[in-house]
Design an enzyme around this catalytic site. Structure first.
Site, PDB file in Angstrom:
ATOM      1  N   ASP A 189       0.865  -1.180   0.000  1.00 51.57           N
ATOM      2  CA  ASP A 189       0.000   0.000   0.000  1.00 51.57           C
ATOM      3  C   ASP A 189       0.901   1.229   0.000  1.00 51.57           C
ATOM      4  OD1 ASP A 189      -1.736   2.134   0.682  1.00 51.57           O
ATOM      5  OD2 ASP A 189      -2.963   0.877   1.991  1.00 51.57           O
ATOM      6  N   VAL A 223       0.557   3.888   1.395  1.00 55.61           N
ATOM      7  CA  VAL A 223       0.589   4.550   2.696  1.00 55.61           C
ATOM      8  C   VAL A 223       1.747   4.057   3.566  1.00 55.61           C
ATOM      9  CG1 VAL A 223      -0.866   2.957   4.017  1.00 55.61           C
ATOM     10  CG2 VAL A 223      -0.950   5.407   4.531  1.00 55.61           C
ATOM     11  N   SER A 224       2.375   2.962   3.137  1.00 59.40           N
ATOM     12  CA  SER A 224       3.425   2.323   3.927  1.00 59.40           C
ATOM     13  C   SER A 224       4.816   2.588   3.349  1.00 59.40           C
ATOM     14  CB  SER A 224       3.166   0.807   3.973  1.00 59.40           C
ATOM     15  OG  SER A 224       4.336   0.082   4.264  1.00 59.40           O
ATOM     16  N   PRO A 225       5.687   3.294   4.074  1.00 58.44           N
ATOM     17  CA  PRO A 225       7.038   3.525   3.556  1.00 58.44           C
ATOM     18  C   PRO A 225       7.838   2.241   3.409  1.00 58.44           C
ATOM     19  CG  PRO A 225       6.900   4.211   5.858  1.00 58.44           C
ATOM     20  CD  PRO A 225       5.505   3.910   5.406  1.00 58.44           C
TER      21      PRO A 225
END
EC number: 2.5.1.18
Length: 223
Positions: free
Chosen positions: A10, A12-14
């Site tokens: 995703d 949103v995930s680094p």
């Protein structure tokens, strides 16, 4: 295929960003051993809810540790400009659905677009969950009519369902975060792997030739 790596990530995930960069860096090497990679967009928020997990920033000890771990990861994966944007976290439903449509209709630009979204959000501070900003990012690779179609499809019931299905598939395979990997080896055995720092375990499971970390003795010790 000798093996297959299914990677659930995703934007949103680094750590999903780090994992994608690492896999793409080694894609040709993996291909030479007949190991295929499938990148699957999922909704991390749904994985957290479905698994009962809590984001690291909601737990003080995890949040404190993450400040050290993220700096190490940025250096290791070669993306020193990664920083948490002021608007974090985002609701990543729109960009993730858009990526699913792009994967189905524009497969050649799917991975580059995923990298674009990661870099714009995590390095340039662009909120890709906002339609107008997502469209601006997409304009690097797509025409205006294509962008309109991407955004329309991303809001359609069909692609909402597809993102739900991808997320449920990851949950069914034990996911509690991202990046989550489901790996099949040459024997047909399958196992899960979690995080951007477990690739050496993955290579071992796939029975690939790889070099372990080495710590040579100091030259002083040889005198």
């Amino acid at each position: 295929m000798l093996g297959e790596i299914t990677c659930y990530i995703d934007c949103v995930s680094p750590y999903s960003y780090f994992a994608l960069l690492y896999l793409e860096k080694h894609r040709e090497s993996l291909k030479s051993y007949n190991v295929d990679i499938d990148i699957v967009p999922v909704f991390l928020g749904g994985i957290n809810v479905g698994s009962g997990n809590k984001p690291p920033w909601t737990l003080h000890a995890k949040a404190k540790y993450s400040s050290f771990d993220s700096e190490r990861a940025k250096k290791y994966f070669g993306v020193p400009n990664v920083k948490t944007p002021s608007f974090f976290p985002i609701l990543s439903l729109l960009p993730q659905r858009a990526l699913i449509f792009i994967k189905s209709q524009h497969p050649q630009t799917f991975i580059p677009t995923f990298v674009d979204l990661f870099s714009e959000m995590w390095e340039n501070g662009i909120d890709v969950s906002k339609p107008e900003l997502l469209a601006k990012v997409l304009s690097k690779r797509y025409t205006e009519p294509q962008i309109r179609e991407i955004l329309e499809k991303a809001n359609s019931p069909e692609y909402k369902k597809m993102l739900n299905n991808n997320t449920q598939e990851a949950l069914d395979r034990g996911a509690f975060g991202c990046p989550w990997f489901w790996v099949k080896n040459s024997n047909g055995d399958e196992e899960p792997f979690f995080g951007s720092d477990r690739f050496h375990y993955m290579w071992e499971y796939l029975e690939l030739p790889w070099k372990d970390l080495e710590l040579p003795a100091s030259e002083k010790a040889k005198i």
